[in-house]
Design a protein around this motif. Sequence first.
Motif: not given
Length: 205
Positions: A74-77, A99-105, A107-110, A195-199
């Motif tokens: 259901g989500r990326w893990s 920190q990677t998860r925060l960086a996704l945010g 970068a404008g990614i949920n 992750l940015k590419k994949l998402l």
Amino acid sequence: MNPQAAKLRRSRLTLVLLGALFIGPLIAAWVLYSNGMRPTLTTNYGELVLPTQPLPKLELRNVGGEPLPELLTGRWSLVQLGTETCDAACSDRLVLGRQTRLALGAAGINKDRLQLVYIVPDAAAATAAAAQLSETHKILHIVADVGPAGQRAEDVFKPSDRQALYLIDPNGNWLMVYKDQADADKLQRGLLDDLKKLLKLSSIG
């Protein structure tokens, strides 16, 4: 030599060279692939799992003992294997994931499309890990692996590196592994780029 014959010869030579230039690499790639060799130069930073492996149904439970049969779908893990005690290296890897998860945010990614999962060997280890980590890692899923021998996360991932991170897609497929290395900043940049590419490309999760 007859000019017409010389021109024909040059044309044939050009054709042969073009064939060697464009068809040769395809033949070479096919031969290498057929012999079990795979290309090592890719645009991703993590180590691809080839072929992609659907995870078996792991028997995971939360700290309260509730079963979580769909946790890794259901989500990326981003999964890390641990024990009841998270040492300094383990803590650094958990911080890197957060920190990677925060960086996704940023970068404008949920960022909620990515969840962080810490799998420990049993219920007692989960309780101890939660006592140590819950305050500093509030969004971390701390779960116990209560499956039978041979059907546990350790058996699936077969970790040669205790600090490795495992990327699972929303369909429950194991896609990549990120092994420990001295340059943590480089690891985080590579993980974030992947992750940015994949998402951005993915419409699921």
